[in-house]
Design a protein around this motif. Structure first.
Motif, PDB file in Angstrom:
ATOM      1  N   TYR A  47       9.885  -1.543  -2.199  1.00 45.00           N
ATOM      2  CA  TYR A  47       9.743  -1.386  -0.646  1.00 45.00           C
ATOM      3  C   TYR A  47       7.832  -2.494  -1.131  1.00 45.00           C
ATOM      4  CZ  TYR A  47      12.819   2.688  -0.885  1.00 45.00           C
ATOM      5  OH  TYR A  47      14.278   2.765  -0.603  1.00 45.00           O
TER       6      TYR A  47
ATOM      7  N   TYR B 143      -0.775  -2.267   5.868  1.00 47.90           N
ATOM      8  CA  TYR B 143      -1.163  -1.630   6.919  1.00 47.90           C
ATOM      9  C   TYR B 143      -2.801  -2.379   7.616  1.00 47.90           C
ATOM     10  CZ  TYR B 143       1.101   2.210   4.992  1.00 47.90           C
ATOM     11  OH  TYR B 143       2.196   2.862   4.076  1.00 47.90           O
TER      12      TYR B 143
ATOM     13  N   LEU C  15      -5.531   4.527   8.698  1.00 50.77           N
ATOM     14  CA  LEU C  15      -4.230   3.539   8.024  1.00 50.77           C
ATOM     15  C   LEU C  15      -3.409   3.197   9.487  1.00 50.77           C
ATOM     16  CD1 LEU C  15      -6.156   3.661   5.286  1.00 50.77           C
ATOM     17  CD2 LEU C  15      -4.549   1.902   4.536  1.00 50.77           C
TER      18      LEU C  15
ATOM     19  N   GLN D  26       0.721   1.838  10.143  1.00 54.78           N
ATOM     20  CA  GLN D  26       1.680   1.195   9.639  1.00 54.78           C
ATOM     21  C   GLN D  26       2.208  -0.035  10.885  1.00 54.78           C
ATOM     22  OE1 GLN D  26       5.489   2.217   8.686  1.00 54.78           O
ATOM     23  NE2 GLN D  26       5.549   1.711   6.363  1.00 54.78           N
TER      24      GLN D  26
ATOM     25  N   GLY E 291       9.501   4.149  -3.732  1.00 51.00           N
ATOM     26  CA  GLY E 291      10.059   4.299  -3.086  1.00 51.00           C
ATOM     27  C   GLY E 291      10.533   5.999  -2.701  1.00 51.00           C
TER      28      GLY E 291
ATOM     29  N   GLN F  27       2.977   4.810  -3.142  1.00 53.56           N
ATOM     30  CA  GLN F  27       2.270   3.618  -2.962  1.00 53.56           C
ATOM     31  C   GLN F  27       1.234   2.627  -3.618  1.00 53.56           C
ATOM     32  OE1 GLN F  27       2.577   2.056   0.935  1.00 53.56           O
ATOM     33  NE2 GLN F  27       4.475   4.089   1.609  1.00 53.56           N
TER      34      GLN F  27
ATOM     35  N   TYR G  35       5.858  14.361   0.919  1.00 58.75           N
ATOM     36  CA  TYR G  35       4.624  14.720  -0.294  1.00 58.75           C
ATOM     37  C   TYR G  35       3.415  14.366   0.360  1.00 58.75           C
ATOM     38  CZ  TYR G  35       8.512  13.184  -3.013  1.00 58.75           C
ATOM     39  OH  TYR G  35       9.663  13.585  -4.054  1.00 58.75           O
TER      40      TYR G  35
ATOM     41  N   PHE H 120      -0.374  13.267  -0.063  1.00 55.43           N
ATOM     42  CA  PHE H 120      -1.335  12.740  -1.301  1.00 55.43           C
ATOM     43  C   PHE H 120      -2.665  12.981  -0.630  1.00 55.43           C
ATOM     44  CE2 PHE H 120       1.895  10.480  -3.209  1.00 55.43           C
ATOM     45  CZ  PHE H 120       3.275  10.216  -2.337  1.00 55.43           C
TER      46      PHE H 120
ATOM     47  N   TYR I  29      -5.751  10.156  -1.184  1.00 57.46           N
ATOM     48  CA  TYR I  29      -6.188   9.509  -1.603  1.00 57.46           C
ATOM     49  C   TYR I  29      -7.757   8.442  -0.811  1.00 57.46           C
ATOM     50  CZ  TYR I  29      -1.442   6.695  -1.726  1.00 57.46           C
ATOM     51  OH  TYR I  29      -0.409   6.436  -2.321  1.00 57.46           O
TER      52      TYR I  29
ATOM     53  N   MET J 200      -7.452   1.331  -2.369  1.00 55.65           N
ATOM     54  CA  MET J 200      -7.164   2.582  -2.388  1.00 55.65           C
ATOM     55  C   MET J 200      -6.928   3.164  -3.721  1.00 55.65           C
ATOM     56  SD  MET J 200      -7.445   3.090   0.862  1.00 55.65           S
ATOM     57  CE  MET J 200      -6.043   4.586   1.402  1.00 55.65           C
TER      58      MET J 200
ATOM     59  N   LEU K 255      -5.371   6.145  -5.672  1.00 53.22           N
ATOM     60  CA  LEU K 255      -4.096   7.499  -5.339  1.00 53.22           C
ATOM     61  C   LEU K 255      -5.218   8.849  -6.567  1.00 53.22           C
ATOM     62  CD1 LEU K 255      -2.278   9.326  -4.332  1.00 53.22           C
ATOM     63  CD2 LEU K 255      -0.384   8.849  -6.119  1.00 53.22           C
TER      64      LEU K 255
ATOM     65  N   ARG L 133      -1.255  13.870  -5.840  1.00 51.90           N
ATOM     66  CA  ARG L 133       0.032  14.501  -5.056  1.00 51.90           C
ATOM     67  C   ARG L 133       0.715  15.258  -4.891  1.00 51.90           C
ATOM     68  NH1 ARG L 133       2.097  11.072  -9.101  1.00 51.90           N
ATOM     69  NH2 ARG L 133       1.859   9.539  -8.156  1.00 51.90           N
TER      70      ARG L 133
ATOM     71  N   PHE M 275      -8.929  10.204   1.887  1.00 55.62           N
ATOM     72  CA  PHE M 275      -7.302   9.841   3.157  1.00 55.62           C
ATOM     73  C   PHE M 275      -6.444  10.916   2.555  1.00 55.62           C
ATOM     74  CE2 PHE M 275      -9.148   6.922   5.971  1.00 55.62           C
ATOM     75  CZ  PHE M 275      -9.685   5.637   5.037  1.00 55.62           C
TER      76      PHE M 275
ATOM     77  N   MET N 196       3.910  11.760   3.529  1.00 56.29           N
ATOM     78  CA  MET N 196       5.116  10.918   3.533  1.00 56.29           C
ATOM     79  C   MET N 196       6.375  11.704   4.111  1.00 56.29           C
ATOM     80  SD  MET N 196       6.654   7.664   0.686  1.00 56.29           S
ATOM     81  CE  MET N 196       6.928   8.905  -0.659  1.00 56.29           C
TER      82      MET N 196
ATOM     83  N   VAL O  16      11.470  11.576   0.066  1.00 60.33           N
ATOM     84  CA  VAL O  16      11.859  10.104  -0.733  1.00 60.33           C
ATOM     85  C   VAL O  16      12.221   9.301  -0.124  1.00 60.33           C
ATOM     86  CG1 VAL O  16      13.037   9.509  -3.157  1.00 60.33           C
ATOM     87  CG2 VAL O  16      12.039  11.794  -2.735  1.00 60.33           C
ATOM     88  N   ARG O  17      11.552   8.055  -0.832  1.00 61.60           N
ATOM     89  CA  ARG O  17      12.773   6.299   0.170  1.00 61.60           C
ATOM     90  C   ARG O  17      12.110   6.197   1.680  1.00 61.60           C
ATOM     91  NH1 ARG O  17      14.847   4.128  -3.464  1.00 61.60           N
ATOM     92  NH2 ARG O  17      15.495   4.951  -5.705  1.00 61.60           N
TER      93      ARG O  17
ATOM     94  N   TYR P  67       9.562   6.026   2.708  1.00 63.22           N
ATOM     95  CA  TYR P  67       8.450   4.405   2.467  1.00 63.22           C
ATOM     96  C   TYR P  67       7.328   4.594   3.748  1.00 63.22           C
ATOM     97  CZ  TYR P  67       6.828   0.756   0.084  1.00 63.22           C
ATOM     98  OH  TYR P  67       5.546  -0.065  -0.680  1.00 63.22           O
ATOM     99  N   LYS P  68       7.335   5.267   4.511  1.00 64.29           N
ATOM    100  CA  LYS P  68       6.567   5.594   5.698  1.00 64.29           C
ATOM    101  C   LYS P  68       4.876   6.705   5.364  1.00 64.29           C
ATOM    102  CE  LYS P  68       4.306   5.978  10.147  1.00 64.29           C
ATOM    103  NZ  LYS P  68       5.030   6.155  11.406  1.00 64.29           N
ATOM    104  N   LEU P  69       4.486   6.071   5.173  1.00 63.71           N
ATOM    105  CA  LEU P  69       2.168   6.903   4.942  1.00 63.71           C
ATOM    106  C   LEU P  69       2.155   7.302   6.474  1.00 63.71           C
ATOM    107  CD1 LEU P  69       1.378   5.847   2.114  1.00 63.71           C
ATOM    108  CD2 LEU P  69       1.774   7.619   2.039  1.00 63.71           C
TER     109      LEU P  69
ATOM    110  N   PHE Q 241      -0.953   8.671   7.809  1.00 64.34           N
ATOM    111  CA  PHE Q 241      -2.845   8.724   7.239  1.00 64.34           C
ATOM    112  C   PHE Q 241      -4.069   9.516   8.104  1.00 64.34           C
ATOM    113  CE2 PHE Q 241      -3.507   6.212   3.705  1.00 64.34           C
ATOM    114  CZ  PHE Q 241      -2.095   5.583   3.525  1.00 64.34           C
ATOM    115  N   GLY Q 242      -3.838  10.252   7.427  1.00 58.12           N
ATOM    116  CA  GLY Q 242      -5.760  11.246   8.565  1.00 58.12           C
ATOM    117  C   GLY Q 242      -6.694   9.496   9.142  1.00 58.12           C
TER     118      GLY Q 242
END
Lengths: 111, 115
Positions: A31, A35, A43, A45, A96, A100, B33, B35, B37, B45, B47, B50, B91, B95, B98-99, B101-103, B105-106
């Motif tokens: 993946y 951003y 941020l 996407q 994934g 990240q 999920y 997080f 950051y 950035m 981490l 989590r 931040f 998410m 799992v998988r 894959y788009k975060l 953010f605030g």
């Protein structure tokens, strides 16, 4: 060393002049994502890719293109940049499953 | 779409004291999920911590801990024994699963640690 690299780190350009920001990762991640960071907005996407030749739009894809011809590379293309694309850009990659990993960022100014 | 809200644009804390950053989110998902950051002046950035939504136990990483309230959709970060190196923007991110894959953010909270 596991890392995500971006080039260039800083870029000043003019409206309409095509540019490419490169992104490369050495962690064999499936993946990858782009951003943009703007003050007060966090941020957001732009595009993401789940594997080679598989890409999809994020929240703010207008004015951007991407490609994923190789697993390690995910360039961001601005075919006709405009001043509202002045921003801080981050590339990220991941397996994934959870975390990240982010690149160092590219500061773009479009005059 | 998921939204993440950080209501504190800026916070200041004395070195060695404790500061708590708030984060709320909106989702209809059950498994996801969360997080935190950290973005220091270098812009990298990093981490911090989590949390998986299916785990009731709050995550802890050294001086950083979270208070995860799933029903309230709240995910606050506590920084204990603040150090000058903690000065950064923080931040909160979500998410979906799992998988996905788009975060999301605030807007971020700028934390300044005073000597």
């Amino acid at each position: 060393e596991a890392q995500v690299t971006q080039n260039p780190r800083y870029l000043i350009t003019v409206t309409g002049k095509k540019l490419t920001v490169t992104c490369s990762q050495n962690m064999n991640h499936e993946y990858m994502s782009w951003y943009r960071q703007d003050p007060g907005l966090g941020l957001r996407q732009i595009y993401y890719s789940m594997n080679v030749e598989v890409t999809d739009k994020g929240d703010v894809p207008e004015g951007y293109k991407v490609s994923r011809k190789e697993k390690r590379n995910f360039p961001l293309i601005l075919e006709s940049p405009s001043p509202n694309q002045t921003s801080l850009y981050f590339c990220a990659s991941g397996s994934g499953l959870d975390e990240q990993f982010f690149g160092p960022g590219t500061r773009l100014t479009v005059l | 779409a998921q939204t993440v809200t950080q209501s504190q644009p800026e916070m200041s804390v004395q070195e060695a004291e404790t500061v708590t950053l708030s984060c709320t989110y909106d989702t209809s998902e059950n498994n996801y999920y969360l997080f935190w950051y950290k973005q220091p002046p270098s812009r990298q950035m990093i981490l911090v911590i989590r949390q998986e939504a299916y785990k009731q136990q709050n995550a802890t990483e050294n001086r950083f801990s979270v208070n995860f309230q799933k029903a309230a959709k709240s995910f606050s970060l506590k920084i204990s024994d603040s150090q000058l190196g903690d000065t950064a923007m923080y931040f909160c991110a979500f998410m979906k699963h799992v998988r996905s894959y788009k975060l999301s953010f605030g807007a971020g909270t700028t934390v300044t640690v005073r000597a």
